[in-house]
Design a protein around this motif. Structure first.
Motif, PDB file in Angstrom:
ATOM      1  N   GLN A 195       1.696  12.339 -13.171  1.00 56.21           N
ATOM      2  CA  GLN A 195       1.608  12.830 -14.546  1.00 56.21           C
ATOM      3  C   GLN A 195       0.379  12.319 -15.287  1.00 56.21           C
ATOM      4  OE1 GLN A 195       5.314  11.736 -16.466  1.00 56.21           O
ATOM      5  NE2 GLN A 195       6.507  12.345 -14.680  1.00 56.21           N
ATOM      6  N   HIS A 196      -0.131  11.132 -14.889  1.00 55.71           N
ATOM      7  CA  HIS A 196      -1.134  10.486 -15.737  1.00 55.71           C
ATOM      8  C   HIS A 196      -2.383   9.972 -15.014  1.00 55.71           C
ATOM      9  CE1 HIS A 196       1.732  10.594 -19.042  1.00 55.71           C
ATOM     10  NE2 HIS A 196       2.632   9.953 -18.298  1.00 55.71           N
ATOM     11  N   PHE A 197      -2.346   9.722 -13.717  1.00 56.13           N
ATOM     12  CA  PHE A 197      -3.454   9.048 -13.029  1.00 56.13           C
ATOM     13  C   PHE A 197      -4.436  10.075 -12.471  1.00 56.13           C
ATOM     14  CE2 PHE A 197      -5.279   6.860  -9.243  1.00 56.13           C
ATOM     15  CZ  PHE A 197      -5.827   5.757  -9.875  1.00 56.13           C
ATOM     16  N   PHE A 198      -5.613  10.152 -13.067  1.00 59.95           N
ATOM     17  CA  PHE A 198      -6.678  11.058 -12.631  1.00 59.95           C
ATOM     18  C   PHE A 198      -6.163  12.476 -12.379  1.00 59.95           C
ATOM     19  CE2 PHE A 198      -8.778   7.022 -11.910  1.00 59.95           C
ATOM     20  CZ  PHE A 198     -10.075   7.293 -12.328  1.00 59.95           C
ATOM     21  N   VAL A 199      -5.466  12.987 -13.364  1.00 62.99           N
ATOM     22  CA  VAL A 199      -4.944  14.350 -13.270  1.00 62.99           C
ATOM     23  C   VAL A 199      -6.113  15.342 -13.204  1.00 62.99           C
ATOM     24  CG1 VAL A 199      -3.602  16.125 -14.467  1.00 62.99           C
ATOM     25  CG2 VAL A 199      -2.837  13.725 -14.488  1.00 62.99           C
ATOM     26  N   GLY A 200      -6.040  16.275 -12.243  1.00 63.32           N
ATOM     27  CA  GLY A 200      -7.095  17.268 -12.078  1.00 63.32           C
ATOM     28  C   GLY A 200      -8.198  16.856 -11.128  1.00 63.32           C
ATOM     29  N   PHE A 201      -8.100  15.665 -10.557  1.00 60.31           N
ATOM     30  CA  PHE A 201      -9.096  15.175  -9.608  1.00 60.31           C
ATOM     31  C   PHE A 201      -8.449  14.961  -8.233  1.00 60.31           C
ATOM     32  CE2 PHE A 201     -10.986  14.255 -13.642  1.00 60.31           C
ATOM     33  CZ  PHE A 201     -12.355  14.392 -13.434  1.00 60.31           C
ATOM     34  N   ARG A 202      -9.307  14.852  -7.217  1.00 59.43           N
ATOM     35  CA  ARG A 202      -8.793  14.540  -5.876  1.00 59.43           C
ATOM     36  C   ARG A 202      -8.365  13.075  -5.837  1.00 59.43           C
ATOM     37  NH1 ARG A 202     -13.264  17.376  -3.819  1.00 59.43           N
ATOM     38  NH2 ARG A 202     -14.211  15.390  -3.264  1.00 59.43           N
ATOM     39  N   VAL A 203      -7.106  12.858  -5.463  1.00 56.12           N
ATOM     40  CA  VAL A 203      -6.544  11.507  -5.422  1.00 56.12           C
ATOM     41  C   VAL A 203      -5.832  11.316  -4.089  1.00 56.12           C
ATOM     42  CG1 VAL A 203      -4.850   9.935  -6.436  1.00 56.12           C
ATOM     43  CG2 VAL A 203      -6.275  11.354  -7.926  1.00 56.12           C
ATOM     44  N   HIS A 204      -6.057  10.153  -3.481  1.00 59.14           N
ATOM     45  CA  HIS A 204      -5.371   9.805  -2.236  1.00 59.14           C
ATOM     46  C   HIS A 204      -4.668   8.470  -2.439  1.00 59.14           C
ATOM     47  CE1 HIS A 204      -5.478  10.275   2.397  1.00 59.14           C
ATOM     48  NE2 HIS A 204      -4.392   9.621   2.020  1.00 59.14           N
ATOM     49  N   MET A 205      -3.336   8.500  -2.435  1.00 62.39           N
ATOM     50  CA  MET A 205      -2.531   7.294  -2.577  1.00 62.39           C
ATOM     51  C   MET A 205      -2.256   6.686  -1.197  1.00 62.39           C
ATOM     52  SD  MET A 205      -1.412   6.483  -5.698  1.00 62.39           S
ATOM     53  CE  MET A 205      -1.454   7.212  -7.350  1.00 62.39           C
ATOM     54  N   TYR A 206      -2.423   5.380  -1.092  1.00 64.71           N
ATOM     55  CA  TYR A 206      -2.113   4.648   0.141  1.00 64.71           C
ATOM     56  C   TYR A 206      -1.012   3.645  -0.166  1.00 64.71           C
ATOM     57  CZ  TYR A 206      -6.312   6.688   2.162  1.00 64.71           C
ATOM     58  OH  TYR A 206      -7.248   7.582   2.634  1.00 64.71           O
ATOM     59  N   VAL A 207       0.137   3.831   0.466  1.00 64.12           N
ATOM     60  CA  VAL A 207       1.294   2.971   0.244  1.00 64.12           C
ATOM     61  C   VAL A 207       1.466   2.049   1.447  1.00 64.12           C
ATOM     62  CG1 VAL A 207       3.783   2.879  -0.098  1.00 64.12           C
ATOM     63  CG2 VAL A 207       2.441   4.687  -1.196  1.00 64.12           C
ATOM     64  N   PHE A 208       1.327   0.751   1.222  1.00 66.32           N
ATOM     65  CA  PHE A 208       1.597  -0.256   2.249  1.00 66.32           C
ATOM     66  C   PHE A 208       3.054  -0.690   2.099  1.00 66.32           C
ATOM     67  CE2 PHE A 208      -2.951  -0.526   1.554  1.00 66.32           C
ATOM     68  CZ  PHE A 208      -3.480  -0.743   2.822  1.00 66.32           C
ATOM     69  N   THR A 209       3.818  -0.561   3.158  1.00 68.56           N
ATOM     70  CA  THR A 209       5.238  -0.905   3.058  1.00 68.56           C
ATOM     71  C   THR A 209       5.795  -1.334   4.410  1.00 68.56           C
ATOM     72  OG1 THR A 209       7.419  -0.088   2.389  1.00 68.56           O
ATOM     73  CG2 THR A 209       5.948   1.501   3.431  1.00 68.56           C
ATOM     74  N   ASP A 210       6.840  -2.165   4.352  1.00 68.18           N
ATOM     75  CA  ASP A 210       7.573  -2.545   5.568  1.00 68.18           C
ATOM     76  C   ASP A 210       8.790  -1.649   5.775  1.00 68.18           C
ATOM     77  OD1 ASP A 210       8.964  -3.470   3.365  1.00 68.18           O
ATOM     78  OD2 ASP A 210       9.474  -5.409   4.246  1.00 68.18           O
ATOM     79  N   GLN A 211       8.942  -0.632   4.917  1.00 68.85           N
ATOM     80  CA  GLN A 211      10.075   0.305   5.018  1.00 68.85           C
ATOM     81  C   GLN A 211       9.574   1.747   4.875  1.00 68.85           C
ATOM     82  OE1 GLN A 211      13.371  -1.208   2.329  1.00 68.85           O
ATOM     83  NE2 GLN A 211      11.789  -2.747   1.913  1.00 68.85           N
ATOM     84  N   PRO A 212       8.824   2.239   5.843  1.00 67.58           N
ATOM     85  CA  PRO A 212       8.254   3.589   5.730  1.00 67.58           C
ATOM     86  C   PRO A 212       9.300   4.670   5.486  1.00 67.58           C
ATOM     87  CG  PRO A 212       7.285   2.401   7.582  1.00 67.58           C
ATOM     88  CD  PRO A 212       8.422   1.563   7.085  1.00 67.58           C
ATOM     89  N   ASP A 213      10.492   4.508   6.029  1.00 65.38           N
ATOM     90  CA  ASP A 213      11.531   5.525   5.861  1.00 65.38           C
ATOM     91  C   ASP A 213      12.086   5.564   4.441  1.00 65.38           C
ATOM     92  OD1 ASP A 213      11.254   6.196   8.516  1.00 65.38           O
ATOM     93  OD2 ASP A 213      12.907   4.922   9.185  1.00 65.38           O
ATOM     94  N   SER A 214      11.797   4.541   3.651  1.00 65.89           N
ATOM     95  CA  SER A 214      12.311   4.490   2.284  1.00 65.89           C
ATOM     96  C   SER A 214      11.328   5.044   1.254  1.00 65.89           C
ATOM     97  CB  SER A 214      12.663   3.041   1.914  1.00 65.89           C
ATOM     98  OG  SER A 214      13.685   2.538   2.751  1.00 65.89           O
ATOM     99  N   VAL A 215      10.137   5.443   1.699  1.00 64.91           N
ATOM    100  CA  VAL A 215       9.157   5.999   0.762  1.00 64.91           C
ATOM    101  C   VAL A 215       9.668   7.354   0.272  1.00 64.91           C
ATOM    102  CG1 VAL A 215       6.801   6.867   0.500  1.00 64.91           C
ATOM    103  CG2 VAL A 215       7.244   4.794   1.853  1.00 64.91           C
ATOM    104  N   PRO A 216       9.814   7.542  -1.041  1.00 64.57           N
ATOM    105  CA  PRO A 216      10.383   8.790  -1.561  1.00 64.57           C
ATOM    106  C   PRO A 216       9.434   9.972  -1.366  1.00 64.57           C
ATOM    107  CG  PRO A 216       9.576   7.432  -3.352  1.00 64.57           C
ATOM    108  CD  PRO A 216       9.467   6.589  -2.115  1.00 64.57           C
ATOM    109  N   GLN A 217      10.020  11.137  -1.241  1.00 68.58           N
ATOM    110  CA  GLN A 217       9.255  12.370  -1.143  1.00 68.58           C
ATOM    111  C   GLN A 217       8.916  12.834  -2.562  1.00 68.58           C
ATOM    112  OE1 GLN A 217       8.267  13.861   1.833  1.00 68.58           O
ATOM    113  NE2 GLN A 217       9.084  11.972   2.733  1.00 68.58           N
TER     114      GLN A 217
END
Length: 348
Positions: free
Chosen positions: A132-154
């Protein structure tokens, strides 16, 4: 006989003179060629330097926006540091103008976030509010580091925005999770981001966005003022005070106290920061030293020596439990209220 001898001497002198003239011209040509090559090389360096530090900002032709002023504006806060870096507050920038400039540059912004252990519970709000708020309208690539990949929400993401999940091991100490961030950010830049990302921001997952965070935050090296100390004298800052640590800042030194939960900038600048902080942290660890606030302590040391080119006000990382001070006209990003005893693997 004498005539012939004089004639030969004259011919020899003429050849010597011609040779001297030729050699002189050759040297002049050589020096000009070398100088020209040096100028060309310098021009290439300057061109890269200009592109790297955004000194050439092109706005679209005939763009309409409010007339800027140098005699009126915010008078309740400081908007420039002693080393002439902008301090970004609401009311100090024109979002339409800035977005138009950076749209022409066709930039891509990366963001890293660490969701390890029970901190994965904050990931959904973080990602949804970022949409909703982070660089809306621009190309953004989020990188999530986690020990629970199956818990990352869609999360439904807009066009030109994507998310990559990067598995990491869990840890029994939250300090170790914090400390390893610099190492993982360094490796991410080296192995995945070098050729396709322009800017990167490193953000805390136990936070959420409430307002615009966009092109006004871009620059070489970006620091965020900590909301808990920005009104305090620096003798109260929780710097690392032990001289034996590489994060050491003596009493009477330092500029501001910066957040470890939000920093960023151009890719090469953040890479250098992460690499330096990691190196210093590991060197301290070999001597049995852990800085007072782990990576945040090393980050503050780094940014005291390597001044940020832009400083973001506490709007860019407030704390939900704090009442908003009068100078804070908008909260853009804020740490949520939480029970540390319940979410950290250890509490010291």
């Amino acid at each position: 006989m004498l005539l012939n001898r004089n004639f030969l001497t004259g011919i020899l002198l003429i050849f010597l003179l011609l040779g001297a003239l030729y050699y002189s011209n050759y040297l002049s040509y050589s020096f000009v060629s070398v100088e020209q090559e040096e100028l060309t090389a310098e021009s290439r360096r300057v061109e890269v330097h200009v592109q790297s530090h955004e000194l050439h900002m092109v706005a679209p032709d005939h763009l309409k926006y409010d007339q800027p002023s140098i005699v009126s504006g915010r008078n309740d806060v400081v908007t420039v540091t002693p080393w002439l870096a902008p301090v970004v507050w609401e009311g100090t920038f024109n979002p339409v103008l800035l977005d138009s400039i950076y749209k022409l540059q066709n930039i891509t912004v990366a963001a890293t976030v660490f969701a390890v252990g029970k901190y994965v519970m904050f990931l959904k709000d973080f990602l949804e509010t970022a949409e909703q708020h982070f660089f809306v309208g621009f190309r953004v690539h989020m990188y999530v580091f986690t020990d629970q990949p199956d818990s990352v929400p869609q999360i439904k993401m807009a066009a030109d925005r994507q998310l990559t999940v990067l598995p990491v091991p869990s840890s029994k100490r939250w300090q170790e999770i914090s400390a390893r961030r610099m190492e993982l950010i360094q490796k991410l830049i080296e192995e995945k981001l070098r050729n396709n990302i322009d800017y990167i921001f490193c953000l805390d997952v136990d936070s959420k966005f409430h307002g615009r965070w966009g092109t006004e935050s871009l620059g070489g090296l970006i620091a965020v003022i900590h909301p808990g100390y920005y009104r305090d004298n620096r003798k109260r800052f929780p710097y690392e005070r032990r001289p034996e640590s590489r994060a050491y800042i003596a009493t009477g030194e330092g500029d501001f106290y910066y957040c470890g939960g939000a920093f960023g900038g151009m890719l090469q600048e953040v890479h250098q920061l992460a690499k330096t902080c990691r190196t210093n942290f590991e060197a301290d660890a070999k001597e049995g030293i852990e800085a007072a606030w782990q990576e945040e302590s090393h980050l503050n040391r780094y940014m005291w020596v390597n001044k940020p080119s832009k400083v973001l006000s506490p709007e860019y990382l407030w704390q939900d439990f704090k009442a908003r001070n009068p100078e804070v006209h908008i909260i853009r990003f804020s740490g949520v209220v939480k029970n540390y005893a319940a979410i950290r693997p250890n509490v010291e």
